[in-house]
Scaffold this motif. Sequence first.
Motif, short mmCIF file in Angstrom:
data_model
loop_
_atom_site.label_atom_id
_atom_site.label_comp_id
_atom_site.label_asym_id
_atom_site.label_seq_id
_atom_site.Cartn_x
_atom_site.Cartn_y
_atom_site.Cartn_z
N LEU A 1 -46.10 -33.13 -12.12
CA LEU A 1 -46.96 -32.06 -12.61
C LEU A 1 -46.10 -30.86 -13.00
O LEU A 1 -45.20 -30.47 -12.24
CB LEU A 1 -47.95 -31.61 -11.53
CG LEU A 1 -48.89 -32.66 -10.94
CD1 LEU A 1 -49.82 -31.99 -9.93
CD2 LEU A 1 -49.71 -33.32 -12.03
N GLN B 1 -48.94 -18.42 -16.64
CA GLN B 1 -48.65 -17.48 -17.73
C GLN B 1 -49.60 -16.29 -17.72
O GLN B 1 -49.76 -15.61 -18.73
CB GLN B 1 -48.72 -18.21 -19.08
CG GLN B 1 -50.06 -18.88 -19.33
CD GLN B 1 -50.10 -19.63 -20.66
OE1 GLN B 1 -49.07 -19.92 -21.25
NE2 GLN B 1 -51.28 -19.95 -21.13
N SER B 2 -50.22 -16.04 -16.56
CA SER B 2 -51.13 -14.91 -16.44
C SER B 2 -50.51 -13.84 -15.55
O SER B 2 -49.79 -14.16 -14.60
CB SER B 2 -52.46 -15.36 -15.83
OG SER B 2 -53.06 -16.34 -16.64
N ARG C 1 -57.21 -10.93 -13.10
CA ARG C 1 -58.03 -12.14 -13.06
C ARG C 1 -57.40 -13.09 -12.05
O ARG C 1 -56.30 -12.84 -11.55
CB ARG C 1 -58.17 -12.79 -14.44
CG ARG C 1 -56.86 -13.17 -15.10
CD ARG C 1 -57.15 -13.98 -16.37
NE ARG C 1 -55.94 -14.35 -17.07
CZ ARG C 1 -55.63 -13.93 -18.29
NH1 ARG C 1 -56.43 -13.11 -18.93
NH2 ARG C 1 -54.52 -14.33 -18.86
N SER C 2 -58.09 -14.17 -11.75
CA SER C 2 -57.67 -15.00 -10.63
C SER C 2 -56.70 -16.11 -11.01
O SER C 2 -56.28 -16.88 -10.16
CB SER C 2 -58.92 -15.60 -9.95
OG SER C 2 -59.71 -16.29 -10.90
N SER C 3 -56.31 -16.18 -12.29
CA SER C 3 -55.49 -17.32 -12.76
C SER C 3 -54.17 -17.46 -12.01
O SER C 3 -53.76 -18.58 -11.68
CB SER C 3 -55.20 -17.17 -14.25
OG SER C 3 -56.39 -17.22 -14.98
N GLU D 1 -54.72 -18.96 -8.68
CA GLU D 1 -55.15 -20.36 -8.81
C GLU D 1 -53.97 -21.27 -9.13
O GLU D 1 -53.93 -22.42 -8.66
CB GLU D 1 -56.24 -20.48 -9.88
CG GLU D 1 -57.59 -20.00 -9.36
CD GLU D 1 -58.53 -19.55 -10.47
OE1 GLU D 1 -58.17 -19.67 -11.65
OE2 GLU D 1 -59.60 -19.04 -10.13
N THR E 1 -52.98 -24.47 -6.82
CA THR E 1 -52.84 -25.82 -7.36
C THR E 1 -51.46 -26.39 -7.04
O THR E 1 -51.32 -27.56 -6.66
CB THR E 1 -53.09 -25.81 -8.87
OG1 THR E 1 -54.37 -25.20 -9.11
CG2 THR E 1 -53.10 -27.21 -9.45
N ALA F 1 -51.39 -27.38 -3.40
CA ALA F 1 -52.18 -28.59 -3.16
C ALA F 1 -51.41 -29.82 -3.62
O ALA F 1 -51.39 -30.85 -2.93
CB ALA F 1 -53.54 -28.50 -3.88
N VAL G 1 -49.37 -31.54 -17.68
CA VAL G 1 -49.15 -30.09 -17.74
C VAL G 1 -50.47 -29.37 -17.47
O VAL G 1 -51.50 -29.68 -18.07
CB VAL G 1 -48.62 -29.67 -19.13
CG1 VAL G 1 -48.37 -28.16 -19.17
CG2 VAL G 1 -47.33 -30.42 -19.46
N LEU G 2 -50.45 -28.44 -16.52
CA LEU G 2 -51.62 -27.61 -16.23
C LEU G 2 -51.26 -26.17 -16.53
O LEU G 2 -50.20 -25.69 -16.12
CB LEU G 2 -52.03 -27.71 -14.75
CG LEU G 2 -52.45 -29.08 -14.22
CD1 LEU G 2 -51.26 -29.91 -13.82
CD2 LEU G 2 -53.38 -28.90 -13.02
N THR G 3 -52.11 -25.48 -17.25
CA THR G 3 -51.80 -24.11 -17.68
C THR G 3 -52.76 -23.13 -17.03
O THR G 3 -53.97 -23.34 -17.03
CB THR G 3 -51.90 -24.01 -19.21
OG1 THR G 3 -51.16 -25.08 -19.78
CG2 THR G 3 -51.34 -22.70 -19.71
N TYR G 4 -52.21 -22.09 -16.47
CA TYR G 4 -53.04 -21.07 -15.82
C TYR G 4 -52.71 -19.70 -16.39
O TYR G 4 -51.58 -19.35 -16.54
CB TYR G 4 -52.79 -21.06 -14.31
CG TYR G 4 -53.43 -22.22 -13.61
CD1 TYR G 4 -52.73 -23.41 -13.43
CD2 TYR G 4 -54.71 -22.13 -13.13
CE1 TYR G 4 -53.31 -24.48 -12.80
CE2 TYR G 4 -55.30 -23.20 -12.48
CZ TYR G 4 -54.61 -24.37 -12.32
OH TYR G 4 -55.20 -25.43 -11.70
#
Lengths: 118, 132
Positions: free
Chosen positions: A4, A9-10, A15-17, A20, A24, A27, A115-118
């Motif tokens: 993963l 990028q926040s 905000r909560s990104s 989060e 993630t 986890a 890829v997960l983007t936040y």
Amino acid sequence: MKSLLIVSQSPPYGRSSAAEALDTAMAAAALEMPVTLLFDGDGVFQLLPNQDGTALGVRNHSQLLEALPAFEVERCFVAGPALARRGLAENALRLPGPVLDAAALRALYRDAGLVLTY
Amino acid sequence: MRFALLVQADPTSSPAALSALRFAEAAVASEHAVSCVFFQGDGVQLGHAFRRPPKDEAQLPARWAAAAAQGAFPLYLCAASALRRGVLDAGEAMRQGLEAASLAPPFELAGLATFLSEAQSADRLLTFGVSL
């Protein structure tokens, strides 16, 4: 098992990104998935020292960042171009890992399973 | 190709919530498949049973339910994000001493572990929601 790549990028507040992304990553590490955390874009503002979230009534984000190794999120990188674009010097930040140039970033994305983007 | 979707977009204020739905609908209608959808952050508001958007706007929950039924994939709401935003299933409402559940089926609460484990079977993961 797929690796993963979590792209944070926040900015740390507003905000909560950002929180989060860390949730993630932790986890995934707890599930023993190979996880990499990349700070890119405005996510590099998370690495500024002397943060104080109390005025906003939220947790201090840098304390969460410092907990990453305890949760076995050990592969962390910082996007060099994002630092340059924002005029941030490496020695002005608390770096959780190496700073990568554009070529190394491309390789990181290429080699990622998901890829997960936040 | 199998896609896992991560939806962070607020269904009320972000066009990315509709983009995610249209992607899922297109995937189901094609030779591709969706393995699971995970709504996190403001994205979980889509699963709030008490939302009442105007009738002449896209009815996202009903369309998600139809796509999920056709494509046989689960619609997970991040349990931690949902609790923060008041989206509780019957069990959680009872635990919190509340009179009514506010979660609209077929959405269901799930943890990050469930999502990440199921996403492992996907070929690609797409994120909808973080606007730069």
